[in-house]
Design an enzyme around this catalytic site. Sequence first.
Site, PDB file in Angstrom:
ATOM      1  N   SER A  35     -32.900  90.671  14.593  1.00  0.00           N
ATOM      2  CA  SER A  35     -34.287  90.904  15.023  1.00  0.00           C
ATOM      3  C   SER A  35     -34.582  90.136  16.296  1.00  0.00           C
ATOM      4  CB  SER A  35     -35.275  90.420  13.943  1.00  0.00           C
ATOM      5  OG  SER A  35     -35.194  91.219  12.813  1.00  0.00           O
ATOM      6  N   HIS A  66     -36.167  95.981  16.776  1.00  0.00           N
ATOM      7  CA  HIS A  66     -34.860  96.621  16.647  1.00  0.00           C
ATOM      8  C   HIS A  66     -34.904  97.990  17.317  1.00  0.00           C
ATOM      9  CE1 HIS A  66     -32.498  94.139  13.854  1.00  0.00           C
ATOM     10  NE2 HIS A  66     -33.643  93.810  13.303  1.00  0.00           N
ATOM     11  N   HIS A  88     -31.831  98.012   7.421  1.00  0.00           N
ATOM     12  CA  HIS A  88     -32.172  97.086   6.335  1.00  0.00           C
ATOM     13  C   HIS A  88     -32.489  97.847   5.058  1.00  0.00           C
ATOM     14  CE1 HIS A  88     -33.350  95.243  10.182  1.00  0.00           C
ATOM     15  NE2 HIS A  88     -33.004  94.094   9.638  1.00  0.00           N
ATOM     16  N   TYR A  90     -34.916  97.222   3.098  1.00  0.00           N
ATOM     17  CA  TYR A  90     -36.371  97.439   2.945  1.00  0.00           C
ATOM     18  C   TYR A  90     -36.871  98.671   3.698  1.00  0.00           C
ATOM     19  CZ  TYR A  90     -36.622  94.863   7.406  1.00  0.00           C
ATOM     20  OH  TYR A  90     -36.444  94.439   8.698  1.00  0.00           O
ATOM     21  N   GLU A  91     -36.065  99.174   4.617  1.00  0.00           N
ATOM     22  CA  GLU A  91     -36.458 100.411   5.302  1.00  0.00           C
ATOM     23  C   GLU A  91     -36.305 101.628   4.394  1.00  0.00           C
ATOM     24  OE1 GLU A  91     -35.113 100.567   9.650  1.00  0.00           O
ATOM     25  OE2 GLU A  91     -33.952  98.908   8.853  1.00  0.00           O
ATOM     26  N   ALA A 118     -31.921  86.846  12.569  1.00  0.00           N
ATOM     27  CA  ALA A 118     -33.078  85.952  12.589  1.00  0.00           C
ATOM     28  C   ALA A 118     -33.336  85.573  11.142  1.00  0.00           C
ATOM     29  CB  ALA A 118     -34.282  86.690  13.167  1.00  0.00           C
ATOM     30  N   MET A 221     -32.897  89.110   5.546  1.00  0.00           N
ATOM     31  CA  MET A 221     -32.869  90.418   4.846  1.00  0.00           C
ATOM     32  C   MET A 221     -31.753  91.300   5.405  1.00  0.00           C
ATOM     33  SD  MET A 221     -36.997  91.024   4.983  1.00  0.00           S
ATOM     34  CE  MET A 221     -38.126  89.650   4.721  1.00  0.00           C
ATOM     35  N   SER A 222     -30.664  90.675   5.829  1.00  0.00           N
ATOM     36  CA  SER A 222     -29.578  91.470   6.438  1.00  0.00           C
ATOM     37  C   SER A 222     -28.231  90.802   6.221  1.00  0.00           C
ATOM     38  CB  SER A 222     -29.852  91.618   7.944  1.00  0.00           C
ATOM     39  OG  SER A 222     -29.680  90.378   8.595  1.00  0.00           O
ATOM     40  N   ASN A 245     -38.087  80.647  11.887  1.00  0.00           N
ATOM     41  CA  ASN A 245     -39.259  80.089  11.194  1.00  0.00           C
ATOM     42  C   ASN A 245     -38.758  79.144  10.120  1.00  0.00           C
ATOM     43  OD1 ASN A 245     -38.418  82.896  10.167  1.00  0.00           O
ATOM     44  ND2 ASN A 245     -39.509  82.065   8.400  1.00  0.00           N
ATOM     45  N   HIS A 259     -43.844  88.225  11.366  1.00  0.00           N
ATOM     46  CA  HIS A 259     -42.761  88.882  12.102  1.00  0.00           C
ATOM     47  C   HIS A 259     -42.888  88.694  13.616  1.00  0.00           C
ATOM     48  CE1 HIS A 259     -39.343  91.450  12.666  1.00  0.00           C
ATOM     49  NE2 HIS A 259     -40.020  92.350  13.347  1.00  0.00           N
TER      50      HIS A 259
HETATM   51  N1  NOS Z   1     -36.277  87.106   8.849  1.00  0.00           N
HETATM   52  C1  NOS Z   1     -36.522  86.657   7.601  1.00  0.00           C
HETATM   53  N2  NOS Z   1     -36.263  87.190   6.390  1.00  0.00           N
HETATM   54  C2  NOS Z   1     -36.604  86.500   5.303  1.00  0.00           C
HETATM   55  N3  NOS Z   1     -37.234  85.303   5.354  1.00  0.00           N
HETATM   56  C3  NOS Z   1     -37.543  84.691   6.527  1.00  0.00           C
HETATM   57  O1  NOS Z   1     -38.118  83.607   6.544  1.00  0.00           O
HETATM   58  C4  NOS Z   1     -37.147  85.401   7.723  1.00  0.00           C
HETATM   59  N4  NOS Z   1     -37.273  85.133   9.026  1.00  0.00           N
HETATM   60  C5  NOS Z   1     -36.735  86.170   9.703  1.00  0.00           C
HETATM   61  C6  NOS Z   1     -38.519  89.716   9.308  1.00  0.00           C
HETATM   62  O2  NOS Z   1     -39.207  88.963  10.219  1.00  0.00           O
HETATM   63  C7  NOS Z   1     -37.152  90.102   9.808  1.00  0.00           C
HETATM   64  O3  NOS Z   1     -36.456  88.946  10.291  1.00  0.00           O
HETATM   65  C8  NOS Z   1     -35.610  88.371   9.297  1.00  0.00           C
HETATM   66  C9  NOS Z   1     -35.434  89.468   8.239  1.00  0.00           C
HETATM   67  O4  NOS Z   1     -34.067  89.842   8.166  1.00  0.00           O
HETATM   68  C10 NOS Z   1     -36.300  90.656   8.682  1.00  0.00           C
HETATM   69  O5  NOS Z   1     -35.528  91.730   9.190  1.00  0.00           O
END
Ligand code: NOS
Length: 287
Positions: A35, A66, A88, A90-91, A118, A221-222, A245, A259
């Site tokens: 991301s 993306h 992903h 979730y998509e 990310a 999430m990847s 984060n 996001h």
């Molecule tokens: N992503 C995150 N996914 C889960 N938890 C987090 O703290 C985190 N930070 C970044 C969402 O912002 C996208 O960035 C990643 C995830 O893979 C998602 O695609």
Amino acid sequence: LETNNEYSYEKLTQTAEYLKSLISFTPQIGIICGSGLGSLADSIQQKIEVPYPQIPNFPQSTVKGHSGCLVFGYIATVPLVCMKGRFHYYEGYPLEKCAMPVRVMKLLGIELLIVTNAAGGLNPNYKVGDVMLIKDHVNLMGFAGCNPLRGPNEERFGPRFPSMNGAYDPRLRAEAQKIAQGAGLAKGVHEGVYACLGGPCYETIAENRLLRQLGVDTVGMSTVHEVIVAKHCGLPVFAFSLVTNESVCDYESKVEPKHDEVIDAAKSMEAVLQKFVQGIIEFVAKN
Ligand code: NOS
């Protein structure tokens, strides 16, 4: 069977053959951009961009940050292919669909997969902007039976019961520390464990606390399903998380994951990470 085996060997070969007809070289490395990290593709020379909608049997990427295309070309004289935009769970795609480009890249001839993401930083020593080399993962979705290799096994890719040990190439990880310094990551890089959750919700505070106790350092999430498919077909992987984060583990905290902040954090590190990935590719080219 519940699985519909949408991607037979023949279908994946068809996709690879289409892509081969557009290029005049064999890519040696495949790169998956996380991301906000799509600009990793910017340093590619003699670019040939192929938008996902143009590629037979390819899924489409739907997430902000993306874009969706394969970029072929060269970095440091190494022919490669880069996925600008990944898929992903979730998509709405099943995991085998999310990971299918890895098999396509294998059929194109790559010998190394570089995966970036990310992620939230769970390890209390990690700060936003830090890089963590992934040395191992916890396949949490797999605990619940969700695995990209579920369904009939395709022996032409790999065995029914693949070992996951050593999936994250130890030699490249050892070298990456030095390469990071040269790329301007003065503090160097962490090395740790990544876990993938299905999303799209970010983790709750209780979940983050649990993940910490499980020994997880970054969460996203990847990546995990991509690496499973790569290891299954014998592809070495070099992977890292960019901490975009800090994962909140404290009920007093007012911080919430967003996001847009993930994208901003990734953008501000793009130039450095571009150099870092280039350094890795240069090392691979020489060794
Ligand atoms: N992503 C995150 N996914 C889960 N938890 C987090 O703290 C985190 N930070 C970044 C969402 O912002 C996208 O960035 C990643 C995830 O893979 C998602 O695609």
